[in-house]
Design a protein around this motif. Structure first.
Motif, PDB file in Angstrom:
ATOM      1  N   UNK A   1    -154.548  56.457  76.093  1.00 41.51           N
ATOM      2  CA  UNK A   1    -155.590  55.337  76.394  1.00 41.51           C
ATOM      3  C   UNK A   1    -154.815  54.401  77.335  1.00 41.51           C
ATOM      4  N   UNK A   2    -155.522  53.903  78.286  1.00 40.98           N
ATOM      5  CA  UNK A   2    -154.897  52.922  79.281  1.00 40.98           C
ATOM      6  C   UNK A   2    -155.734  51.558  78.968  1.00 40.98           C
ATOM      7  N   UNK A   3    -154.947  50.519  78.568  1.00 43.97           N
ATOM      8  CA  UNK A   3    -155.430  49.253  78.211  1.00 43.97           C
ATOM      9  C   UNK A   3    -155.348  48.293  79.265  1.00 43.97           C
ATOM     10  N   UNK A   4    -156.460  47.915  80.098  1.00 48.99           N
ATOM     11  CA  UNK A   4    -156.384  47.377  81.374  1.00 48.99           C
ATOM     12  C   UNK A   4    -156.851  45.873  81.216  1.00 48.99           C
ATOM     13  N   UNK A   5    -156.201  44.846  81.783  1.00 48.81           N
ATOM     14  CA  UNK A   5    -156.554  43.313  81.651  1.00 48.81           C
ATOM     15  C   UNK A   5    -156.603  42.806  83.078  1.00 48.81           C
ATOM     16  N   UNK A   6    -157.484  41.984  83.348  1.00 52.84           N
ATOM     17  CA  UNK A   6    -157.481  41.334  84.816  1.00 52.84           C
ATOM     18  C   UNK A   6    -157.678  39.843  84.332  1.00 52.84           C
ATOM     19  N   UNK A   7    -156.660  39.017  84.433  1.00 55.07           N
ATOM     20  CA  UNK A   7    -156.746  37.848  84.022  1.00 55.07           C
ATOM     21  C   UNK A   7    -156.968  36.716  85.138  1.00 55.07           C
ATOM     22  N   UNK A   8    -157.533  35.374  85.155  1.00 52.30           N
ATOM     23  CA  UNK A   8    -157.481  34.487  85.863  1.00 52.30           C
ATOM     24  C   UNK A   8    -156.159  34.245  86.630  1.00 52.30           C
ATOM     25  N   UNK A   9    -156.286  33.922  87.791  1.00 50.46           N
ATOM     26  CA  UNK A   9    -155.026  33.577  88.466  1.00 50.46           C
ATOM     27  C   UNK A   9    -154.142  34.791  89.098  1.00 50.46           C
ATOM     28  N   UNK A  10    -154.495  35.864  88.767  1.00 50.25           N
ATOM     29  CA  UNK A  10    -153.874  37.140  89.083  1.00 50.25           C
ATOM     30  C   UNK A  10    -153.054  37.488  87.913  1.00 50.25           C
TER      31      UNK A  10
ATOM     32  N   UNK B   1    -159.398  32.096  90.959  1.00 51.63           N
ATOM     33  CA  UNK B   1    -160.074  33.177  89.913  1.00 51.63           C
ATOM     34  C   UNK B   1    -160.466  34.461  90.130  1.00 51.63           C
ATOM     35  N   UNK B   2    -160.541  34.780  91.464  1.00 52.47           N
ATOM     36  CA  UNK B   2    -160.755  35.823  92.452  1.00 52.47           C
ATOM     37  C   UNK B   2    -159.807  37.117  91.864  1.00 52.47           C
ATOM     38  N   UNK B   3    -160.185  38.402  92.046  1.00 50.77           N
ATOM     39  CA  UNK B   3    -159.445  39.755  91.932  1.00 50.77           C
ATOM     40  C   UNK B   3    -158.648  39.910  93.020  1.00 50.77           C
ATOM     41  N   UNK B   4    -157.418  40.648  92.781  1.00 50.26           N
ATOM     42  CA  UNK B   4    -156.843  41.118  94.132  1.00 50.26           C
ATOM     43  C   UNK B   4    -156.104  42.364  93.830  1.00 50.26           C
ATOM     44  N   UNK B   5    -154.868  42.635  94.490  1.00 54.68           N
ATOM     45  CA  UNK B   5    -154.392  43.869  94.582  1.00 54.68           C
ATOM     46  C   UNK B   5    -153.434  44.116  93.473  1.00 54.68           C
ATOM     47  N   UNK B   6    -153.163  43.122  92.438  1.00 56.09           N
ATOM     48  CA  UNK B   6    -152.230  43.294  91.446  1.00 56.09           C
ATOM     49  C   UNK B   6    -152.574  44.344  90.420  1.00 56.09           C
TER      50      UNK B   6
ATOM     51  N   UNK C   1    -145.208  53.305  75.936  1.00 59.43           N
ATOM     52  CA  UNK C   1    -143.824  53.606  76.613  1.00 59.43           C
ATOM     53  C   UNK C   1    -143.346  52.475  77.711  1.00 59.43           C
ATOM     54  N   UNK C   2    -144.632  51.634  77.939  1.00 63.06           N
ATOM     55  CA  UNK C   2    -144.246  50.517  78.932  1.00 63.06           C
ATOM     56  C   UNK C   2    -145.588  49.762  79.093  1.00 63.06           C
ATOM     57  N   UNK C   3    -145.392  48.664  79.488  1.00 61.75           N
ATOM     58  CA  UNK C   3    -146.654  47.716  79.898  1.00 61.75           C
ATOM     59  C   UNK C   3    -145.908  47.152  81.458  1.00 61.75           C
ATOM     60  N   UNK C   4    -147.304  47.370  82.532  1.00 57.84           N
ATOM     61  CA  UNK C   4    -146.976  46.989  83.784  1.00 57.84           C
ATOM     62  C   UNK C   4    -147.629  45.611  84.247  1.00 57.84           C
ATOM     63  N   UNK C   5    -147.185  44.662  84.565  1.00 60.32           N
ATOM     64  CA  UNK C   5    -147.490  43.403  85.158  1.00 60.32           C
ATOM     65  C   UNK C   5    -147.430  43.227  86.547  1.00 60.32           C
TER      66      UNK C   5
ATOM     67  N   UNK D   1    -152.040  51.923  88.523  1.00 56.24           N
ATOM     68  CA  UNK D   1    -151.262  53.278  89.286  1.00 56.24           C
ATOM     69  C   UNK D   1    -150.103  53.408  88.654  1.00 56.24           C
ATOM     70  N   UNK D   2    -149.364  52.379  88.384  1.00 54.09           N
ATOM     71  CA  UNK D   2    -148.024  52.804  87.730  1.00 54.09           C
ATOM     72  C   UNK D   2    -148.181  53.265  86.130  1.00 54.09           C
ATOM     73  N   UNK D   3    -149.224  52.714  85.538  1.00 51.22           N
ATOM     74  CA  UNK D   3    -149.436  53.488  84.037  1.00 51.22           C
ATOM     75  C   UNK D   3    -149.804  54.764  84.227  1.00 51.22           C
ATOM     76  N   UNK D   4    -150.654  55.035  84.876  1.00 50.86           N
ATOM     77  CA  UNK D   4    -151.359  56.616  85.067  1.00 50.86           C
ATOM     78  C   UNK D   4    -150.023  57.244  85.533  1.00 50.86           C
ATOM     79  N   UNK D   5    -149.284  56.992  86.426  1.00 48.90           N
ATOM     80  CA  UNK D   5    -147.934  57.719  86.953  1.00 48.90           C
ATOM     81  C   UNK D   5    -147.158  57.812  85.860  1.00 48.90           C
TER      82      UNK D   5
END
Length: 631
Positions: free
Chosen positions: A525-534, A397-402, A383-387, A408-412
């Motif tokens: 199913x929730x497909x989740x990805x955390x890439x370098x650079x945010x 390379x560190x993670x953050x709030x994105x 139905x959608x993909x959130x970025x 949260x948007x995907x689950x909502x």
């Protein structure tokens, strides 16, 4: 109403095997499969790996021994298992115990150094401390005094020795006239052919069912094609004293997977799109396709990614960032003098870095109306993909709030579509799960906090990279393939490469299982990805059952009944390809120089354009979208 992007096919290849008909997924959950599926999976892998051949209705090994599907496991099972998933890097890539490099030596000649060479091999400009004496037949004698440098071939022990490689014996180049193409593009051709054939649809009929500009290809790699035939060879050629070829630059670009699909597989003249988002690249391209389908700009979308980057330079780059699991750290974790190469990737356990993999994944999506019209298989829907980005960062390379936002948007959205009970009882996560100490903490914290907000308990978390490694661009494509496998087989994969969940993982509300287990049919199913650079991305994927219910609600029972009737022919064609693929007959689509369009035959006026080879015209007449501003 927005069109619903429906998944009608998926194909590809990674360390677990072929994507179509869930072969790769079933290799991973092999021990949890019913006997017939287990035998089919092992036979398909044996054919993929060229361990068997089919002649005159007989199944023969390389030694011409006759075997049957029932005893493939007894005869070849050990070899099949050893040659799939993450394992020690094979010498067909490079020797991890003696990796080639050039060592630089600075020297000072105590006495003049003399050597003879050809005059045309002298460097330009000549070093100031070189004296040259001409000899006969184009030869010269060189005398060097003082300081000089020498670079000479040598070898080193590579600390990174494991990767998620294609199954041993699988060679995409041998399946079509690959013309010295980079491995990533060869894998792209395989993935595209696998998806189209496994769809059971006549591709020409698909192309002629919509206007030519309503078809799109969305694909990319991250590093580009880094093999010798691409950018890898281009960058090293002059340093190695070799010539740059005419193809290396063009074939090395990260747009090439898109271009190859259009030019040699589908003949697409519609949308062509490439975007890279580090480890979220597949989801970035999926997002563009989903948005175009929902808006009505695209009715058929090919979404793909490929990456074949098991190269010494790539491993050294990640290794020097301390991102990859190396031998010394793995030995320390296990308090052992040996390394279990099968268990180098350990998401959410005690770990020391990710394990690189190679792969190519491709999925075909259609709008819901077209999927029904063609009788296509309904494998699920997106139905959608959130970025979302991370904002200000101290380390790129560190993670953050994105990723909090995308999850949260995907689950909502999923909750709004399927309801609270489905989210709590019948949803699961395909985690990024890179197998780094930082990831296991930060990613699990996101899931645990969202689970708390939605009152979810024992939320299943699956980590595909434990088995196939981190394939970079197509990594979230691997996750999507896992999701379709869970929907199909009702088996939830465990993280079998870890002994226990690490103490610092936030898992109060999560279920990170250590073994594969049967599960009830899942809805989301929730497909989740955390890439370098945010580069964070998350996609909710709805199951076939949920998707079919939505299609029935929108289109009615009669439309669903008509779809079921059309789908019978599709199933028959799928079975034909399944049987051929089980024999290693993949019928790769590679239309080099075929079906070229004569531009002189393109006809158009102010209302529409017709393209040779396509039944429907492209509409040119449009309403002014800015009429309120043009008065």
């Amino acid at each position: 109403m927005s069109a619903l992007p429906v998944i009608v096919a998926m194909g590809g290849i990674n360390a677990a095997g072929r994507t179509s008909f869930n072969q790769g997924f079933r290799r991973i959950v092999l021990d949890a499969l019913p006997q017939q599926q287990r035998q089919e999976t092992l036979l398909g892998l044996a054919s993929l790996m060229n361990l068997v051949r089919h002649e005159d209705d007989q199944l023969l090994t390389k030694d011409n021994d006759v075997i049957t599907p029932d005893n493939v496991e007894a005869k070849l099972g050990e070899q099949i298992l050893a040659g799939t998933l993450i394992r020690r890097i094979e010498k067909s890539f490079f020797d991890v115990d003696a990796t080639h490099w050039q060592q630089k030596i600075s020297a000072n000649a105590g006495a003049p150094v003399r050597f003879v060479t050809k005059a045309r091999q002298l460097p330009t400009p000549l070093p100031s401390n070189w004296q040259v004496t001409e000899l006969e037949k184009g030869q010269v004698e060189v005398t060097i005094e003082g300081e000089f440098e020498i670079k000479h071939d040598t070898y080193r022990d590579n600390p990174i020795k494991a990767a998620g490689q294609f199954p041993t014996g699988f060679d995409p180049a041998a399946l079509y006239n690959s013309r010295y193409q980079p491995r990533g593009l060869q894998a792209t051709i395989f993935a595209a052919s696998d998806a189209i054939h496994s769809s059971g649809l006549d591709w020409q009929k698909v192309m002629n069912s919509v206007a030519p500009d309503q078809i799109g290809t969305y694909s990319a790699s991250v590093a580009g094609q880094v093999n010798a035939e691409g950018l890898g060879g281009l960058f090293k050629a002059r340093l190695l004293g070799e010539r740059v070829s005419t193809k290396q630059l063009a074939l090395g670009l990260n747009t090439m997977s898109t271009d190859f699909i259009n030019a040699y597989v589908t003949g697409n003249v519609g949308t062509t799109f490439t975007t890279s988002g580090a480890c979220a690249t597949f989801l970035y391209n999926l997002r563009a396709a989903v948005q175009d389908i929902k808006a009505g700009r695209t009715r058929v979308a090919i979404v793909a990614s490929s990456e074949c980057a098991i190269e010494p330079e790539i491993l050294e780059g990640f290794g020097n960032m301390s991102a990859l699991a190396n031998e010394d750290n793995l030995k320390k974790l296990d308090n052992s003098d040996t390394v279990d190469y099968r268990r180098t990737s350990r998401p959410f356990g005690e770990n020391c870095g990710f394990t690189i993999g190679e792969g190519a994944q491709l999925t075909i999506l259609m709008d819901d109306a077209l999927a029904l019209e063609l009788g296509a298989d309904i494998l699920g829907s997106v139905p959608d993909v959130f970025v979302n980005a991370d904002g200000y960062k101290k380390s790129i390379t560190a993670p953050g709030p994105g990723n909090y936002i995308t999850m949260a948007k995907s689950v909502a959205l999923a909750q709004a579509i399927v309801g609270d009970e489905s989210i709590k009882q019948r949803s699961f996560i395909l985690a990024h799960g890179s197998s780094t100490p930082q990831n296991r903490v930060t990613e699990s914290a996101i899931y645990d906090r969202i689970a708390s907000a939605y009152d979810i308990n024992d939320w299943p978390v699956v980590a595909p990279k434990a088995f196939v490694g981190h394939t970079i661009a197509p990594a979230s494509g691997d996750q999507l393939a896992f999701a379709l496998g869970v929907f199909s087989d009702n088996i939830m994969p465990g993280v079998t490469t870890i002994d226990k969940v690490a103490d610092d993982v936030f898992a109060e509300r999560l279920n990170i299982a250590l073994e594969h287990a049967s599960c009830e049919p899942q809805d989301v199913a929730f497909i989740n990805s955390k890439g370098f650079g945010g580069n964070n991305a998350t996609a909710p994927v709805l199951s076939p059952a949920v998707t079919k219910h939505m299609l029935t609600t929108r289109h009615g029972d009669d439309a669903i009944a008509q779809h079921a009737e059309r789908n019978k022919g599709v199933k028959q064609q799928q079975q034909v390809y399944f049987e051929r693929a089980q024999k290693g007959q993949f019928d790769l689509i590679y239309r080099f120089g075929e079906g070229l369009i004569d531009e002189n035959e393109i006809a158009f006026d102010t209302m529409q354009m017709t393209i040779p080879g396509f039944d429907k015209p492209i509409k040119l007449s449009v309403d002014n979208p800015y009429a309120d501003m043009s008065k």
